[in-house]
Write a protein that holds these residues in place. Structure first.
Motif, PDB file in Angstrom:
ATOM      1  N   LEU A  37     105.937  10.604  28.164  1.00  0.00           N
ATOM      2  CA  LEU A  37     106.714  11.828  28.064  1.00  0.00           C
ATOM      3  C   LEU A  37     106.962  12.342  29.478  1.00  0.00           C
ATOM      4  O   LEU A  37     106.018  12.633  30.209  1.00  0.00           O
ATOM      5  CB  LEU A  37     105.946  12.872  27.239  1.00  0.00           C
ATOM      6  CG  LEU A  37     106.532  14.276  27.172  1.00  0.00           C
ATOM      7  CD1 LEU A  37     107.877  14.271  26.457  1.00  0.00           C
ATOM      8  CD2 LEU A  37     105.549  15.215  26.476  1.00  0.00           C
ATOM      9  N   HIS A  38     108.235  12.412  29.861  1.00  0.00           N
ATOM     10  CA  HIS A  38     108.613  12.926  31.180  1.00  0.00           C
ATOM     11  C   HIS A  38     108.646  14.444  31.133  1.00  0.00           C
ATOM     12  O   HIS A  38     109.264  15.025  30.241  1.00  0.00           O
ATOM     13  CB  HIS A  38     110.015  12.445  31.584  1.00  0.00           C
ATOM     14  CG  HIS A  38     110.130  10.988  31.813  1.00  0.00           C
ATOM     15  ND1 HIS A  38     110.092  10.442  33.067  1.00  0.00           N
ATOM     16  CD2 HIS A  38     110.290   9.955  30.946  1.00  0.00           C
ATOM     17  CE1 HIS A  38     110.231   9.125  32.982  1.00  0.00           C
ATOM     18  NE2 HIS A  38     110.350   8.809  31.694  1.00  0.00           N
ATOM     19  N   LEU A  39     108.013  15.091  32.092  1.00  0.00           N
ATOM     20  CA  LEU A  39     108.119  16.535  32.284  1.00  0.00           C
ATOM     21  C   LEU A  39     108.757  16.744  33.650  1.00  0.00           C
ATOM     22  O   LEU A  39     108.266  16.226  34.657  1.00  0.00           O
ATOM     23  CB  LEU A  39     106.740  17.202  32.250  1.00  0.00           C
ATOM     24  CG  LEU A  39     105.971  17.075  30.948  1.00  0.00           C
ATOM     25  CD1 LEU A  39     104.612  17.739  31.081  1.00  0.00           C
ATOM     26  CD2 LEU A  39     106.741  17.680  29.788  1.00  0.00           C
ATOM     27  N   MET A  40     109.877  17.467  33.671  1.00  0.00           N
ATOM     28  CA  MET A  40     110.593  17.678  34.924  1.00  0.00           C
ATOM     29  C   MET A  40     110.863  19.158  35.117  1.00  0.00           C
ATOM     30  O   MET A  40     111.569  19.769  34.306  1.00  0.00           O
ATOM     31  CB  MET A  40     111.878  16.869  34.936  1.00  0.00           C
ATOM     32  CG  MET A  40     111.548  15.385  34.848  1.00  0.00           C
ATOM     33  SD  MET A  40     112.876  14.241  35.159  1.00  0.00           S
ATOM     34  CE  MET A  40     113.696  14.865  36.547  1.00  0.00           C
TER      35      MET A  40
ATOM     36  N   LEU B 243      92.110  10.074  24.992  1.00  0.00           N
ATOM     37  CA  LEU B 243      93.342   9.615  24.366  1.00  0.00           C
ATOM     38  C   LEU B 243      94.578   9.687  25.246  1.00  0.00           C
ATOM     39  O   LEU B 243      95.572   9.018  24.970  1.00  0.00           O
ATOM     40  CB  LEU B 243      93.614  10.438  23.088  1.00  0.00           C
ATOM     41  CG  LEU B 243      92.568  10.321  21.981  1.00  0.00           C
ATOM     42  CD1 LEU B 243      92.923  11.253  20.822  1.00  0.00           C
ATOM     43  CD2 LEU B 243      92.427   8.890  21.509  1.00  0.00           C
ATOM     44  N   THR B 244      94.545  10.490  26.300  1.00  0.00           N
ATOM     45  CA  THR B 244      95.766  10.814  27.037  1.00  0.00           C
ATOM     46  C   THR B 244      95.514  10.888  28.536  1.00  0.00           C
ATOM     47  O   THR B 244      94.426  11.277  28.967  1.00  0.00           O
ATOM     48  CB  THR B 244      96.305  12.181  26.557  1.00  0.00           C
ATOM     49  OG1 THR B 244      96.323  12.201  25.132  1.00  0.00           O
ATOM     50  CG2 THR B 244      97.703  12.451  27.071  1.00  0.00           C
TER      51      THR B 244
ATOM     52  N   LEU C 146     106.230  14.814  36.106  1.00  0.00           N
ATOM     53  CA  LEU C 146     104.965  14.353  35.539  1.00  0.00           C
ATOM     54  C   LEU C 146     105.199  13.452  34.334  1.00  0.00           C
ATOM     55  O   LEU C 146     106.253  13.509  33.695  1.00  0.00           O
ATOM     56  CB  LEU C 146     104.103  15.551  35.110  1.00  0.00           C
ATOM     57  CG  LEU C 146     103.836  16.608  36.172  1.00  0.00           C
ATOM     58  CD1 LEU C 146     102.944  17.707  35.596  1.00  0.00           C
ATOM     59  CD2 LEU C 146     103.211  16.000  37.421  1.00  0.00           C
ATOM     60  N   LEU C 147     104.185  12.642  34.027  1.00  0.00           N
ATOM     61  CA  LEU C 147     104.215  11.768  32.862  1.00  0.00           C
ATOM     62  C   LEU C 147     102.977  12.040  32.016  1.00  0.00           C
ATOM     63  O   LEU C 147     101.864  12.081  32.542  1.00  0.00           O
ATOM     64  CB  LEU C 147     104.220  10.300  33.290  1.00  0.00           C
ATOM     65  CG  LEU C 147     105.390   9.876  34.185  1.00  0.00           C
ATOM     66  CD1 LEU C 147     105.152   8.481  34.743  1.00  0.00           C
ATOM     67  CD2 LEU C 147     106.689   9.931  33.406  1.00  0.00           C
ATOM     68  N   VAL C 148     103.167  12.212  30.722  1.00  0.00           N
ATOM     69  CA  VAL C 148     102.067  12.368  29.775  1.00  0.00           C
ATOM     70  C   VAL C 148     102.080  11.105  28.916  1.00  0.00           C
ATOM     71  O   VAL C 148     103.083  10.811  28.255  1.00  0.00           O
ATOM     72  CB  VAL C 148     102.239  13.628  28.900  1.00  0.00           C
ATOM     73  CG1 VAL C 148     101.059  13.787  27.949  1.00  0.00           C
ATOM     74  CG2 VAL C 148     102.412  14.869  29.765  1.00  0.00           C
ATOM     75  N   GLU C 149     100.964  10.359  28.933  1.00  0.00           N
ATOM     76  CA  GLU C 149     100.926   9.040  28.297  1.00  0.00           C
ATOM     77  C   GLU C 149      99.686   8.874  27.429  1.00  0.00           C
ATOM     78  O   GLU C 149      98.590   9.237  27.855  1.00  0.00           O
ATOM     79  CB  GLU C 149     100.897   7.945  29.372  1.00  0.00           C
ATOM     80  CG  GLU C 149     102.043   8.032  30.345  1.00  0.00           C
ATOM     81  CD  GLU C 149     101.772   7.338  31.676  1.00  0.00           C
ATOM     82  OE1 GLU C 149     102.745   6.900  32.301  1.00  0.00           O
ATOM     83  OE2 GLU C 149     100.591   7.237  32.074  1.00  0.00           O
ATOM     84  N   PRO C 150      99.846   8.284  26.245  1.00  0.00           N
ATOM     85  CA  PRO C 150      98.653   7.937  25.479  1.00  0.00           C
ATOM     86  C   PRO C 150      97.972   6.743  26.154  1.00  0.00           C
ATOM     87  O   PRO C 150      98.640   5.894  26.748  1.00  0.00           O
ATOM     88  CB  PRO C 150      99.204   7.551  24.107  1.00  0.00           C
ATOM     89  CG  PRO C 150     100.597   7.075  24.381  1.00  0.00           C
ATOM     90  CD  PRO C 150     101.080   7.902  25.559  1.00  0.00           C
TER      91      PRO C 150
ATOM     92  N   ARG D 217      98.580  15.155  18.892  1.00  0.00           N
ATOM     93  CA  ARG D 217      98.022  16.473  19.230  1.00  0.00           C
ATOM     94  C   ARG D 217      97.654  16.526  20.710  1.00  0.00           C
ATOM     95  O   ARG D 217      97.970  17.478  21.411  1.00  0.00           O
ATOM     96  CB  ARG D 217      96.810  16.762  18.347  1.00  0.00           C
ATOM     97  CG  ARG D 217      96.260  18.147  18.462  1.00  0.00           C
ATOM     98  CD  ARG D 217      95.189  18.490  17.418  1.00  0.00           C
ATOM     99  NE  ARG D 217      94.403  17.387  16.882  1.00  0.00           N
ATOM    100  CZ  ARG D 217      94.652  16.745  15.730  1.00  0.00           C
ATOM    101  NH1 ARG D 217      95.690  17.091  14.987  1.00  0.00           N
ATOM    102  NH2 ARG D 217      93.871  15.768  15.319  1.00  0.00           N
ATOM    103  N   HIS D 218      97.003  15.483  21.220  1.00  0.00           N
ATOM    104  CA  HIS D 218      96.591  15.455  22.624  1.00  0.00           C
ATOM    105  C   HIS D 218      97.801  15.394  23.554  1.00  0.00           C
ATOM    106  O   HIS D 218      97.838  16.098  24.565  1.00  0.00           O
ATOM    107  CB  HIS D 218      95.650  14.271  22.887  1.00  0.00           C
ATOM    108  CG  HIS D 218      94.257  14.504  22.424  1.00  0.00           C
ATOM    109  ND1 HIS D 218      93.185  14.518  23.274  1.00  0.00           N
ATOM    110  CD2 HIS D 218      93.745  14.757  21.190  1.00  0.00           C
ATOM    111  CE1 HIS D 218      92.084  14.754  22.599  1.00  0.00           C
ATOM    112  NE2 HIS D 218      92.400  14.904  21.319  1.00  0.00           N
ATOM    113  N   VAL D 219      98.786  14.568  23.232  1.00  0.00           N
ATOM    114  CA  VAL D 219     100.000  14.489  24.058  1.00  0.00           C
ATOM    115  C   VAL D 219     100.663  15.866  24.109  1.00  0.00           C
ATOM    116  O   VAL D 219     101.037  16.353  25.184  1.00  0.00           O
ATOM    117  CB  VAL D 219     100.970  13.409  23.542  1.00  0.00           C
ATOM    118  CG1 VAL D 219     102.360  13.558  24.168  1.00  0.00           C
ATOM    119  CG2 VAL D 219     100.415  12.011  23.822  1.00  0.00           C
ATOM    120  N   GLY D 220     100.784  16.520  22.968  1.00  0.00           N
ATOM    121  CA  GLY D 220     101.405  17.849  22.930  1.00  0.00           C
ATOM    122  C   GLY D 220     100.611  18.892  23.700  1.00  0.00           C
ATOM    123  O   GLY D 220     101.184  19.699  24.446  1.00  0.00           O
TER     124      GLY D 220
END
Length: 156
Positions: free
Chosen positions: A112-115, A35-36, A56-60, A76-79
């Protein structure tokens, strides 16, 4: 509620990236499941020659424009992946804090950007300017790929 049947959208940057229609991501995906996908931002997709290392990028995988469009499983998976990636940035890259943001104005596929904020970052560069810190870690494809390899060593 999101349309669970929505497949890749032609011309969507993120959908094309996941299908391998764009250049390879630096170091490949950090982690992925059904899923991610979690990746490092790619210097080749910016107006500058280098990027802020650890961005980083978290993407479905499924084309979902925003948070409200995710299924419960996707959310849930993105989180879970965002939490794991933030932990890896702290443990392996030395981040003292990790910011998270969903903007969605430029690419209509949730990412979702993570910096990370690294020790010594002056307060005027905290939050949405952290990547502008001139003394912060910046690098090109090779440096991003090296960091990806290090982060990947942190198991979920």
């Amino acid at each position: 509620m999101a349309d669970d049947s929505a497949g890749p959208v032609a011309g969507c940057y993120v959908c094309d990236k996941h299908r391998g229609l764009r250049h390879a991501m630096p170091g490949g995906p950090l982690w992925a499941d059904e899923l991610t996908v979690v990746t490092h931002i790619d210097p080749r997709d910016t107006a500058v020659d280098d990027v802020y290392l650890g961005h980083l990028l978290v993407e479905p995988r499924r084309h979902a424009p925003g948070l409200a469009d995710l299924t419960a499983d996707e959310a849930r998976h993105v989180g879970q992946w965002a939490s794991h990636a933030a932990r890896a940035l702290r443990e392996e890259a030395g981040a003292e804090h990790v910011y998270a943001a969903v903007i969605g104005d430029g690419v209509p596929h949730l990412h979702l950007h993570l910096m990370p904020r690294y020790p010594g970052t002056p307060r005027e560069y905290w939050w949405d300017r952290v990547n502008e810190w001139p003394d912060g870690p910046h690098g090109g494809v090779a440096e991003a790929a090296e960091l990806v390899a290090r982060l990947r060593s942190v198991t979920p």
